[in-house]
Motif scaffolding. Structure first.
Motif, short mmCIF file in Angstrom:
data_model
loop_
_atom_site.label_atom_id
_atom_site.label_comp_id
_atom_site.label_asym_id
_atom_site.label_seq_id
_atom_site.Cartn_x
_atom_site.Cartn_y
_atom_site.Cartn_z
N ALA A 327 0.83 -1.21 0.00
CA ALA A 327 0.00 0.00 0.00
C ALA A 327 0.86 1.26 0.00
O ALA A 327 0.44 2.31 -0.45
CB ALA A 327 -0.93 0.00 1.22
N PHE A 335 -1.71 13.24 4.52
CA PHE A 335 -2.98 13.14 5.21
C PHE A 335 -3.98 14.17 4.70
O PHE A 335 -5.18 13.91 4.67
CB PHE A 335 -2.78 13.29 6.73
CG PHE A 335 -3.99 12.87 7.50
CD1 PHE A 335 -4.25 11.52 7.73
CD2 PHE A 335 -4.89 13.79 7.97
CE1 PHE A 335 -5.37 11.13 8.42
CE2 PHE A 335 -6.03 13.40 8.67
CZ PHE A 335 -6.27 12.06 8.89
N LEU A 338 -5.85 12.75 2.00
CA LEU A 338 -6.84 11.78 2.47
C LEU A 338 -8.11 12.51 2.91
O LEU A 338 -9.23 12.10 2.57
CB LEU A 338 -6.26 10.96 3.64
CG LEU A 338 -7.23 9.97 4.29
CD1 LEU A 338 -7.64 8.87 3.31
CD2 LEU A 338 -6.62 9.35 5.53
N LEU A 339 -7.93 13.59 3.66
CA LEU A 339 -9.10 14.36 4.11
C LEU A 339 -9.90 14.89 2.93
O LEU A 339 -11.12 14.97 2.97
CB LEU A 339 -8.67 15.54 4.99
CG LEU A 339 -8.20 15.22 6.41
CD1 LEU A 339 -7.74 16.50 7.10
CD2 LEU A 339 -9.31 14.57 7.22
N LEU B 252 -10.74 8.50 10.65
CA LEU B 252 -9.80 9.52 10.18
C LEU B 252 -9.06 10.16 11.35
O LEU B 252 -7.86 10.42 11.28
CB LEU B 252 -10.52 10.60 9.37
CG LEU B 252 -10.95 10.22 7.96
CD1 LEU B 252 -11.77 11.34 7.34
CD2 LEU B 252 -9.73 9.90 7.08
N VAL B 255 -6.26 7.93 12.57
CA VAL B 255 -5.09 7.94 11.68
C VAL B 255 -4.37 9.28 11.79
O VAL B 255 -3.14 9.34 11.80
CB VAL B 255 -5.50 7.64 10.22
CG1 VAL B 255 -4.30 7.69 9.30
CG2 VAL B 255 -6.16 6.27 10.13
N ALA B 256 -5.14 10.36 11.92
CA ALA B 256 -4.52 11.67 12.12
C ALA B 256 -3.66 11.66 13.37
O ALA B 256 -2.52 12.17 13.37
CB ALA B 256 -5.61 12.75 12.24
N LEU B 285 -6.76 1.92 5.05
CA LEU B 285 -5.74 2.97 5.21
C LEU B 285 -4.36 2.40 5.51
O LEU B 285 -3.59 2.98 6.27
CB LEU B 285 -6.20 3.97 6.28
CG LEU B 285 -7.49 4.71 5.89
CD1 LEU B 285 -7.97 5.60 7.02
CD2 LEU B 285 -7.30 5.52 4.62
N TYR B 389 -13.87 13.25 14.79
CA TYR B 389 -12.49 13.42 14.31
C TYR B 389 -11.63 14.06 15.39
O TYR B 389 -10.56 13.57 15.74
CB TYR B 389 -12.53 14.28 13.05
CG TYR B 389 -11.18 14.69 12.49
CD1 TYR B 389 -10.40 13.80 11.76
CD2 TYR B 389 -10.70 15.98 12.68
CE1 TYR B 389 -9.18 14.18 11.24
CE2 TYR B 389 -9.48 16.38 12.16
CZ TYR B 389 -8.72 15.48 11.44
OH TYR B 389 -7.50 15.86 10.93
#
Lengths: 348, 636
Positions: A327, A335, A338-339, B252, B255-256, B285, B389
């Motif tokens: 991956a 990131f 990704l957002l 998310l 992961v952040a 992810l 988040y």
């Protein structure tokens, strides 16, 4: 931006390089060993501490994880990283640790209650996944720490504190379970044959993939001499079958007995000249013959000890790491993208 | 395809501030998709909106049956809104069962659109209708619009060569086309989405777009509707927006946190409704180094997360209420070994299996007290989908800094709900602090605490000189060896407790919606945020001295909370349980807070909270929810 894919531990190259020369003493912790005097656990601890210096692994890269029970006190006595967890769950911790820290050498110490009763489910799944863990199951066929109730490996009819007129349930065979669950290394040894014990632990520790070792371990307080009928020095040669890779299955002080197959059934041959004995191949992928051996119960048969199976297969943690590496082949992801991935709209 | 642009000159266009639509049909009818697509279109147009999917636990209950009905409600507006609406203004019912289970919620004179072809004898019987409600006058109080969606779709797809069954599957696009026309929305957003979604199935794409267009054209030409409606864009902050559901935002955020900490994330989980989407999201992810582990059971999932934490990674596990119960012994192991661990509980209706797809907030006391011994953990609760988040990042900030387990209490309403989200600036989030112990030579004590946070050192395997043993047995604060010393156990228990309490030092001042003193303060937590805020704002609109606050930090409570509570004459605590938070508030602050409880598997309606507020302010008599008590029980 920092992105991390592995735990940021800087301890140089991990295995083999500039390995210090260890002795047994380096693996003895400062803790007072608190098993009952005469317990079979002492022998297992001693052989482990004797084997570890020669394993080629740095002391700080070793982790011993246990559950609950007499055997699970083991990590306190080994001078390295240890985690004495909760009942039956050692394998779950070991799985998470190994997946995130594949470079560590992880041992799981368990017993017949911890590993086969409360933790039975985890044993099945760790085996089918083939995590690179070495699982040592101390089988004394009794609950020791809770002072003498029957265990899942106690023989039917056994009289214990919780079965005053005998148990009414059949025992599990740890070896059969390991083979059925697809364990890639399956072995049995006994606490009273220290040489065989050390060799078996060593082979298990060197196996890449899950290695499962059942140790017949004497509980001299609550189930004394549970295995004495075949493990006593005087009778061992005649009552136990030492499995050796590539060798015929023969036993007896003069190798006068052998094991051969009659259809699907094993049978004992008492003839020193007979050459029909099975040859043991522990690397055979098909586990059928190993399962037949696992079904050889005393006193009808000699008790097989040694390595039943040792086959190669990809480990769970390697496959997981490969997926992650795949991956990431496209480079370091951002990131922010990704957002913003997927559908977005702008409000001015 | 063609997008009609002409409006008949006589067509009236009415402007509305807010519209609530509910799409409902059989669980195989694609109502979640229809609702989601309308939502996206409204979002791209610039409306504020909120959604609430409500679906059965059965994947495919028998077609046409009452338990098989699936619904999706959304509210879109030209002003800021907080909830998907109390009652739909528009109900789209694809079959009799959907009509029967939903029509009671439709506002009087509301628009009721049905697929009349589905109101045949067989389906009416499945829905236990003795006569056809379309014909028997029972729907007289609504604006009934009968459309033969089934046959119109079939006709539109006549040339495609698809089977009747396959044509039937495009009905939801036809219905969507009608509704998009009704609100003057273009087909563009849905068309673009469909082109992506059905890239590999050109025949399906073609059928769906044809049905969509046919539905739109039907609205244009059929003269069934008195008017079209316009809901103007809401005045929202400029920026780049996307849609986000609570579970997506949760994933998310984790992961952040991993990126901000520079540590790999490990997620151990066992599939469970309504938490499974977090596992699905995180498993995609891997490029961020995330490793997901679908464990053999809930206990293995948390055990593996603890193992990962012990090894120096960010060990995370997620579940719903029944899974939290199973994990409790292992969470205590993390309490005792003082490892950073985050546990997600997406709450659902309980006890036991309860109602897995329905919302409830009844795990707070389990999270707080559901473990043996004196066991203290941090508890956080996100209040909206996008808040997940930020609170997910916050959960990790606390876990890593204080070496403490943190329970992240989400709920089905927050997790499955979605909203437009102004994509936040990732770079402005500070790095997360953590440190591994290092070998300073000499004796290493694994319980030598940081004087500020009381965190113990994170001594991960692989470092020479730090070899040590941890476990569930009490350890000496001086040596890390097993200890049964009475004074030691007292000190260690108090240290574990105080470490959690010290988290409060960093909790920001509590935001109060409204003046900071007054007649009534409404206190809530979790997914009730929208309903409480709306009801309180309405009360202030009537000139009442009512404020609200929503707790995102539940253990420890924010340090200013006690003082805030004391500035109001009355405190009301609405919760979707029999009284969890209210119990904690009363115990801690000796405040006579009034509980208001709903345990129906459904979120609060604004009017329900309004009713209770009116009661407490003396504007009206006692307020009761509309659930008849079981015989012999008091109404409570």
């Amino acid at each position: 931006m920092t992105t991390a894919y592995s735990v940021p531990i800087d301890n140089g190259s991990l295995i083999g390089d500039d390995l210090p020369v260890y002795t047994r003493k380096d693996f003895v912790s400062n803790q007072e060993v608190r098993w009952c005097p005469g317990c079979g656990d002492y022998g297992i601890l001693a052989q482990m501490q004797k084997m570890l210096p020669n394993l080629g692994v740095r002391r700080e890269d070793l982790v011993f994880i246990s559950g609950i029970g007499c055997s699970s006190r083991f990590p306190y006595y080994v001078e390295t990283y240890g985690f004495h967890s909760i009942h039956g769950r050692a394998l779950t911790l070991a799985s998470g640790l190994k997946v995130t820290r594949p470079e560590l050498k992880v041992f799981v110490i368990t017993g017949d209650g911890d590993g086969l009763s409360i933790g039975g489910n985890h044993l099945l799944h760790a085996m089918r996944r083939n995590l690179d863990l070495t699982v040592v199951l101390f089988n004394n066929r009794i609950y020791g720490l809770t002072k003498g109730q029957y265990s899942p490996t106690s023989e039917i009819g056994k009289i214990t504190k919780s079965s005053p007129v005998g148990t009414t349930e059949s025992p599990l065979s740890p070896i059969k379970i390991a083979l059925a669950a697809g364990a890639t290394f399956v072995a049995r040894t006994i606490d009273r044959d220290i040489k065989h014990l050390e060799q078996t632990l060593d082979a298990a520790a060197r196996h890449k993939g899950i290695s499962f070792v059942e140790v017949y371990q004497n509980c001299n307080v609550f189930n004394d001499n549970a295995f004495a009928a075949f493990t006593d020095k005087e009778v061992r040669q005649d009552k136990m079958l030492y499995l050796e890779n590539g060798k015929p299955m023969r036993f007896g002080s003069n190798n006068e007995h052998g094991i051969r197959l009659n259809g699907f059934m094993p049978e004992v041959v008492h003839d020193v000249a007979d050459d029909s004995s099975l040859i043991h191949h522990d690397t055979t992928a098909n586990p059928v013959l190993a399962s037949i051996l696992a079904g050889m119960d005393y006193p009808e048969y000699p008790v097989p000890v040694g390595i039943f199976r040792a086959v190669d297969a990809p480990t769970y943690e390697d496959l997981v790491s490969e997926q992650v590496a795949h991956a990431q082949a496209g480079g370091t992801p951002d990131f922010n993208s990704l957002l913003r991935g997927g559908e977005t709209w702008v409000v001015d | 395809m063609t997008t009609p642009t002409l409006t008949r000159p006589e067509q009236r266009v009415e402007e509305l501030e807010r519209v609530t639509i509910r799409f409902c049909g059989d669980s195989g009818d694609g109502m979640q998709l229809t609702g989601t697509q309308f939502t996206r279109t409204a979002a791209v147009y610039g409306n504020d909106l909120a959604t609430y999917p409500d679906f059965p636990a059965e994947i495919r209950a028998p077609t046409g049956s009452l338990p098989g009905v699936s619904g999706f409600q959304l509210s879109f507006a030209s002003t800021e809104i907080y909830t998907p609406g109390d009652a739909p203004d528009v109900l789209v019912a694809m079959n009799p069962a959907a009509l029967k289970t939903n029509v009671g919620d439709l506002v009087e004179t509301g628009l009721l659109i049905v697929d009349e072809a589905e109101f045949n004898a067989v389906n009416l019987k499945k829905a236990a209708y003795s006569s056809n409600p379309l014909d028997d006058g029972s729907l007289a109080k609504y604006q009934l619009i009968r459309i033969d969606i089934t046959h119109n779709t079939e006709k539109a797809l006549a040339e495609t060569g698809l089977s009747v069954k396959d044509k039937f599957r495009s009905r939801n696009f036809y219905a969507l086309g009608v509704i998009l026309w009704l609100y003057g929305r273009s087909l563009e957003t849905t068309t673009r989405w469909a082109e992506q979604q059905f890239k590999r199935r050109p025949d399906v794409l073609d059928a769906n777009l044809k049905a969509l267009s046919a539905g739109y054209n039907f609205g244009e030409t059929a003269e069934l509707f008195h008017a079209r409606y316009e809901v103007k864009p809401a005045p929202v902050k400029p920026g780049v927006y996307r849609h986000i559901s609570g579970n997506e935002a949760t994933a998310l955020g984790f992961v952040a946190a991993s990126v901000k900490a520079g540590l790999p994330l490990f997620y151990g989980s066992y599939p469970i409704t309504p938490a499974s989407d977090i596992l699905h999201e995180l498993s995609k992810l891997k490029s961020f180094g995330v490793k997901t582990f679908q464990a053999e059971d809930e206990i293995a999932a948390v055990g593996a997360a603890i193992g990962a934490a012990y090894g120096g990674a960010m060990g995370l596990t997620g579940t719903s209420g029944p899974g939290l119960a199973l994990k409790s012994e292992a969470i205590n192991l993390a309490v005792m070994t003082e490892l950073p661990l985050v546990i997600v509980d997406v709450q659902r209706a309980g006890p036991s299996t309860g109602m897995p797809t329905k919302v409830e907030q009844s795990d707070l006391l389990q999270a707080m007290y559901g473990r043996n011994g004196d066991s203290h953990v941090v508890i956080l609760a996100p209040q909206t989908p996008s808040d997940c988040y930020f609170m997910a990042i916050e959960a990790w900030r606390i876990a890593l800094k204080y070496m403490v387990p943190v329970i992240f209490l989400s709920d089905g309403y927050v997790a499955n709900g979605s909203e437009p989200w102004r994509i936040p600036d990732f770079d402005s989030i500070p790095k997360l602090e953590w440190k591994y112990a290092t070998n300073k030579g000499g004796f290493f004590n694994p319980y030598e605490r940081d004087p500020e946070t009381l965190a113990r050192p994170w001594a991960v395997p692989g470092q020479a000189g730090l070899e040590h043993r941890v476990g569930g047995i009490e350890k000496s604060s001086e040596t890390g060896d097993i200890s049964y010393d009475p004074g030691n156990h007292h000190r260690m228990t108090m240290a574990r407790k105080e470490r959690v309490e010290r988290v409060a030092r960093e909790i920001p001042p509590t935001e109060i919606n409204g003046p900071d003193s007054g007649d009534l303060l409404v206190v809530g937590w979790g997914g009730t945020y929208g309903a409480i805020t709306s009801a309180v704002n309405r009360a202030r609109g009537r000139g009442k001295k009512v404020s609200s606050l929503h707790l995102r930090y539940i253990n420890p409570f924010p340090p200013d909370l006690g003082e805030i509570l004391s500035r109001f004459d009355k405190v009301l605590v609405p919760e979707l349980n029999t009284g969890n938070l209210v119990w904690m508030l009363r115990a801690k602050y000796l405040v006579d807070a009034v509980p208001f409880n709903k345990i129906a598997g459904q979120p609060f309606k604004i009017r329900e909270i309004t009713g209770k507020i009116q009661e407490l302010l003396g504007e009206s008599g006692p307020y009761e929810l509309g659930f008849a008590p079981a015989s012999g029980l008091s109404g409570g």
